[in-house]
Design a protein around this motif. Structure first.
Motif, PDB file in Angstrom:
ATOM      1  N   VAL A 182     -61.070  60.400  -5.033  1.00 38.96           N
ATOM      2  CA  VAL A 182     -62.330  59.829  -5.533  1.00 38.96           C
ATOM      3  C   VAL A 182     -62.066  58.509  -6.251  1.00 38.96           C
ATOM      4  N   LEU A 183     -61.038  58.480  -7.081  1.00 41.75           N
ATOM      5  CA  LEU A 183     -60.695  57.247  -7.798  1.00 41.75           C
ATOM      6  C   LEU A 183     -60.327  56.131  -6.831  1.00 41.75           C
ATOM      7  N   ALA A 184     -59.569  56.481  -5.790  1.00 40.84           N
ATOM      8  CA  ALA A 184     -59.193  55.480  -4.792  1.00 40.84           C
ATOM      9  C   ALA A 184     -60.431  54.930  -4.087  1.00 40.84           C
ATOM     10  N   ALA A 185     -61.373  55.813  -3.755  1.00 41.82           N
ATOM     11  CA  ALA A 185     -62.600  55.370  -3.086  1.00 41.82           C
ATOM     12  C   ALA A 185     -63.427  54.458  -3.989  1.00 41.82           C
ATOM     13  N   VAL A 186     -63.520  54.808  -5.269  1.00 38.81           N
ATOM     14  CA  VAL A 186     -64.269  53.962  -6.210  1.00 38.81           C
ATOM     15  C   VAL A 186     -63.624  52.586  -6.313  1.00 38.81           C
ATOM     16  N   PHE A 187     -62.308  52.543  -6.346  1.00 36.79           N
ATOM     17  CA  PHE A 187     -61.615  51.256  -6.453  1.00 36.79           C
ATOM     18  C   PHE A 187     -61.823  50.417  -5.189  1.00 36.79           C
ATOM     19  N   ILE A 188     -61.780  51.065  -4.028  1.00 40.26           N
ATOM     20  CA  ILE A 188     -61.952  50.345  -2.761  1.00 40.26           C
ATOM     21  C   ILE A 188     -63.366  49.762  -2.650  1.00 40.26           C
ATOM     22  N   LEU A 243     -66.508  46.378 -12.499  1.00 34.81           N
ATOM     23  CA  LEU A 243     -66.078  47.742 -12.195  1.00 34.81           C
ATOM     24  C   LEU A 243     -64.606  47.812 -11.821  1.00 34.81           C
ATOM     25  N   ARG A 244     -64.165  46.912 -10.954  1.00 34.02           N
ATOM     26  CA  ARG A 244     -62.795  47.000 -10.453  1.00 34.02           C
ATOM     27  C   ARG A 244     -61.759  46.830 -11.568  1.00 34.02           C
TER      28      ARG A 244
END
Length: 321
Positions: free
Chosen positions: A193-199, A265-266
């Motif tokens: 989930v964290l990876a998806a939010v960052f992407i 956000l990023r």
């Protein structure tokens, strides 16, 4: 012409923060009523309970802080997070529903039920915001808390009818006491989930500017809103199944970070996760110490801290007008 630059993703301040959080996590590993270093089975107990508990602190803290950040971005409201929008209560209702249908279901099945109901609850909240025009941003969390109270009442009634009221209380306690090897592993989904939010950070940021702006630059607003809702639901559902409710964490952390660093956000995501982990770990350590040899649930300490921050935010918002 002035240009704005995005804050650096990594700097010495973040490095210092990482060291501080590592020190807190080391304290979590070392501190406890059971002597994992002196007892014969100390090494085994360390791997069964102490290490999983510390890993759960990391993943749960990061998940709920990140969920609050994304939810505030999508709703354009700094007062919302899973515990002020009813998302956590919906996850609990989903957990009850799964256990009613299949009492011996695995934790993975429980997680799927909690995630599904979290998604439904978050969608209901977002649809309400889109259909109803609210004059004040302060009304939004109040509406969310009211919706959560309704779902909580439904859960309590359902639990009474199915003799699961005690289990319901344990789930919503928000404690890491019952975290052990073989029971917490679904929390690793938080990393995805964290990876998806960052992407998708930049796209989610644009969505936070409103439907008109997102559509004008060619972004599918509804699709990204659905993606953000799904990520929030997964994170909230997983944490609810393993740990329980961690109230106001997603409210405190994003607001503190945005006051210092702005709203990107990023670049804020590492800070939000780090601060979320740190706060949860500190609360967990305090809970172990304050009434030792017993433990106070993390949710109690977070609730007091979060309520105080929430009141301060409301007062500041009122004075700003």
């Amino acid at each position: 012409m002035e240009t704005t630059t995005r804050p650096a993703l990594w700097d010495w301040k973040l490095g210092l923060g990482v060291l501080i959080v590592f020190a807190l996590l080391a304290a979590s590993l070392l501190f406890g009523q059971y002597d994992v270093f002196g007892a014969e089975d100390g090494a085994a107990m360390f791997g069964i309970t102490r290490l999983p508990r510390t890993i759960a602190l990391v993943l749960a803290g990061a998940a709920m802080a990140m969920s609050g950040l994304v939810m505030q971005l999508l709703t354009q409201n700094r007062f919302v997070e899973p515990s002020t929008t009813g998302t956590t209560e919906w996850a609990g209702l989903g957990l009850l529903f799964v256990l009613w249908i299949a009492p011996t279901s695995s934790i993975l099945v429980k997680m799927m039920g909690a995630v599904a109901f979290s998604f439904i609850g978050t969608i209901v909240f977002f649809l309400f915001l889109r259909r109803v025009t609210l004059r004040s941003s302060l009304i939004v969390p109040i509406v969310g808390i009211m919706l959560g109270a309704v779902i909580s009442a439904v859960s309590s009634f359902f639990a009474l009818q199915t003799d699961m009221l005690q289990q319901l209380g344990i789930w919503f306690m928000g404690s890491f006491t019952s975290v052990y090897k073989g029971q917490y592993e679904v929390l690793w989904l938080v990393l995805a989930v964290l990876a998806a939010v960052f992407i998708y950070a930049d796209r989610l940021t644009v969505v936070g500017l409103g439907e008109d702006i997102a559509t004008n630059i060619g972004l599918n607003y509804n699709r990204m809103l659905l993606l953000g809702t799904s990520l929030i639901a997964v994170a909230t559902g997983v944490v609810t199944v393993v740990v329980g409710s961690l109230p106001f964490l997603g409210l405190i952390v994003p607001n503190v970070v945005s006051m210092v660093r702005g709203d990107d956000l990023r670049s804020n995501l590492p800070w939000v996760c780090l601060l979320g982990i740190g706060i949860v770990t500190v609360c967990d350590l305090v809970g172990r110490i304050i009434i030792a040899p017993f433990e106070m649930p993390v949710s109690v300490i977070l609730g007091v801290l979060g309520a105080a921050v929430f009141i301060v935010m409301i007062v500041r918002s009122t004075r700003a007008r």
